[in-house]
Design a protein around this motif. Structure first.
Motif, PDB file in Angstrom:
ATOM      1  N   PHE A 253      16.180 -16.004  90.368  1.00  0.00           N
ATOM      2  CA  PHE A 253      16.041 -16.485  91.743  1.00  0.00           C
ATOM      3  C   PHE A 253      14.786 -15.840  92.321  1.00  0.00           C
TER       4      PHE A 253
ATOM      5  N   LYS B 253      19.270 -16.674  84.505  1.00  0.00           N
ATOM      6  CA  LYS B 253      18.469 -17.358  85.508  1.00  0.00           C
ATOM      7  C   LYS B 253      17.682 -16.355  86.345  1.00  0.00           C
TER       8      LYS B 253
ATOM      9  N   GLY C 115      18.509 -18.548 100.515  1.00  0.00           N
ATOM     10  CA  GLY C 115      17.365 -19.388 100.175  1.00  0.00           C
ATOM     11  C   GLY C 115      16.155 -19.038 101.008  1.00  0.00           C
TER      12      GLY C 115
ATOM     13  N   THR D 110      11.950 -14.805  95.140  1.00  0.00           N
ATOM     14  CA  THR D 110      11.830 -14.443  96.547  1.00  0.00           C
ATOM     15  C   THR D 110      10.365 -14.193  96.870  1.00  0.00           C
TER      16      THR D 110
ATOM     17  N   SER E  65      10.491 -19.819  98.048  1.00  0.00           N
ATOM     18  CA  SER E  65      11.092 -19.395  96.786  1.00  0.00           C
ATOM     19  C   SER E  65      10.451 -20.145  95.625  1.00  0.00           C
TER      20      SER E  65
ATOM     21  N   MET F 160      24.432 -11.941  96.463  1.00  0.00           N
ATOM     22  CA  MET F 160      25.104 -12.477  95.275  1.00  0.00           C
ATOM     23  C   MET F 160      26.320 -11.629  94.901  1.00  0.00           C
TER      24      MET F 160
ATOM     25  N   PHE G  39      25.752 -21.049  96.943  1.00  0.00           N
ATOM     26  CA  PHE G  39      25.056 -19.788  97.159  1.00  0.00           C
ATOM     27  C   PHE G  39      24.488 -19.759  98.571  1.00  0.00           C
TER      28      PHE G  39
ATOM     29  N   CYS H 127      25.868 -16.354  87.179  1.00  0.00           N
ATOM     30  CA  CYS H 127      25.407 -17.749  87.078  1.00  0.00           C
ATOM     31  C   CYS H 127      26.588 -18.707  86.921  1.00  0.00           C
TER      32      CYS H 127
ATOM     33  N   VAL I  26      19.443 -12.803  87.081  1.00  0.00           N
ATOM     34  CA  VAL I  26      20.877 -12.980  87.323  1.00  0.00           C
ATOM     35  C   VAL I  26      21.641 -13.058  86.012  1.00  0.00           C
TER      36      VAL I  26
ATOM     37  N   GLY J 189      11.913 -11.296  93.035  1.00  0.00           N
ATOM     38  CA  GLY J 189      12.981 -12.103  92.462  1.00  0.00           C
ATOM     39  C   GLY J 189      14.169 -11.294  92.004  1.00  0.00           C
TER      40      GLY J 189
ATOM     41  N   ASN K 110      18.970 -10.515  98.460  1.00  0.00           N
ATOM     42  CA  ASN K 110      19.680 -11.600  97.793  1.00  0.00           C
ATOM     43  C   ASN K 110      20.540 -11.117  96.634  1.00  0.00           C
TER      44      ASN K 110
END
Length: 437
Positions: free
Chosen positions: A112, A110, A308, A114, A312, A127, A305, A297, A292, A289, A123
């Motif tokens: 994420f 995945k 945010g 930013t 995003s 994580m 999580f 995941c 991940v 970003g 982030n």
């Protein structure tokens, strides 16, 4: 008076710029040049002077200025859907994530998104801390990870010191043979001693307290420090042994800069998290970003999580990612950067070493090179700030836009730069450095 008006002058723009508070600078000493437009590797000011972009701005315009496919994608997205909340599924964001994952190792599942590289690193750290249940983050003294809370605390250079508001950060020395901290005489020694040093730091901090090690795959702002053979694999092994998450910061070196989609591909090492930003879309729209891993995941399938951002996966930014990656693929830009960077740009710079006594060291890969300047080759004393300021001024006067940090010229043109442009830019550098021999 609009931006396209022929009546606008450089001085008009510089006067307006006095309303702007500049980053990383003493405000009264900020003396920006005024840029009106650009195309490919060339830029023009409002008075018509031409500049060759030899820095990709801040090492981000990988596909050059005003690439028509990216501009078209941005316009089309603005006409279709200019903005949407991140909780909503949007087609362009899904396509951008898919494009990125198709080029990442299979262990990543995945993305994420930013707004930039700093919050990508924020982030990734978040994580890792949630995933491990640990707090401490290890990073190198020779590093830059961004200017937000945890990112600047993870940074190693002087800008960290007045900004250490984030908790749990510990630093160590990464390898840099030219200015070794370990009294090494070879790359092999530097690797072994740097790894031994890292192991000792981990022992002293307590392995079970460390959530992550974050490293720039090839440190950029700190000086384009190519890790010696075996170093990154050694860090990977140490992290795995202690259940520490390994984060590679590819904000500067990702998406073609070193001649690969990701710089870690050169070293046959796969991290747990990858951060990226400006290179993915040449900085046309702010974006960043975290890529991940499958394990993380899986963890967050049933865990909330704690992160945010309002923007995003902003659709305008996502459209530029899709278009930029497609353009890089279709036009063979990554392969070209590898070939022309290592066969022409690097050798052209290396050829200056014996000719100029002011050059202490040259290093790099692909379209990512640093020329380190010294007062004396034998003592390696860095060239003074005053002289570096003069060099920057003279390069700019001759129409070459450069990225200068401390005693180094960072040579990072757009990946599409033509051979004649490389020769022209290197000739300007040589001409200016000749004045300081």
């Amino acid at each position: 008076m609009d931006l396209l008006s022929s009546e606008i002058t450089n001085q008009d723009v510089i006067e307006l710029d006095k309303h702007v508070f500049h980053s990383w600078s003493v405000q009264e000493s900020a003396t920006p040049i005024a840029i009106a437009n650009g195309q490919g590797c060339t830029m023009w000011d409002f008075d018509g002077k031409e500049y060759l972009d030899f820095s990709s701005q801040l090492v981000n315009t990988n596909i050059g200025h005003q690439h028509p496919k990216v501009i078209e994608a941005l316009k089309n997205q603005a006409d279709t859907l200019a903005t949407i909340a991140p909780a909503t599924a949007n087609f362009t964001r899904g396509m951008a994530a898919k494009r990125i994952l198709e080029r990442a190792p299979a262990s990543f599942k995945k993305v994420f998104f930013t707004n930039a590289g700093a919050d990508a690193n924020e982030n990734a750290i978040r994580m890792a801390r949630q995933f491990t249940g640990r707090d401490k983050v290890l990073s190198a003294y020779r590093s830059y990870h961004g200017n937000t809370g945890s990112a600047i605390a993870a940074t190693g250079d002087f800008r960290r010191v007045p900004n250490e508001y984030s908790r749990g950060h510990v630093h160590f020395f990464n390898p840099y043979l030219y200015r070794t901290e370990f009294n090494s005489t070879s790359e092999h020694e530097e690797c072994e001693r740097a790894l031994a040093h890292l192991k000792r730091v981990i022992e002293c901090e307590g392995p079970n307290s460390i959530a992550a090690i974050i490293l720039e795959t090839i440190p950029g702002t700190a000086g384009f420090l190519l890790p010696p053979e075996g170093y990154l694999q050694g860090v990977r092994d140490i992290a795995t042994q202690h259940g520490i998450q390994l984060i590679f910061d590819e904000v500067m070196v990702g998406f073609g800069r070193t001649g690969k989609w990701f710089a870690f591909e050169h070293f046959n090492v796969t991290p747990d998290l990858v951060t990226f930003a400006k290179g993915v879309n040449s900085g046309y729209v702010p974006v960043g970003g975290v890529i991940v891993s499958e394990a993380i995941c899986e963890f967050f399938k049933s865990e909330f999580f704690m992160g945010g951002l309002t923007y995003s996966g902003h659709p305008l930014a996502m459209s530029t990612i899709v278009a930029a990656i497609d353009a890089m693929e279709e036009e063979g830009i990554i392969h070209y950067a590898d070939e022309i960077g290592n066969s022409l740009l690097g050798p052209s710079l290396m050829a200056l070493y014996d000719q100029r006594s002011v050059i202490g060291n040259i290093r790099g890969k692909g379209m990512f090179w640093a020329v380190e300047l010294v007062e004396d080759k034998s003592t390696k004393e860095p060239l003074s700030n005053a002289k570096m300021g003069l060099i920057k001024q003279k390069l700019t006067e001759r129409g070459l836009l450069t990225f200068i940090v401390n005693n180094r010229i960072h040579v990072t043109p757009p990946l599409i730069i033509k051979p004649n442009e490389i020769k022209h830019g290197v000739a300007i550098i040589d001409e200016v450095l000749a004045e300081f021999d």
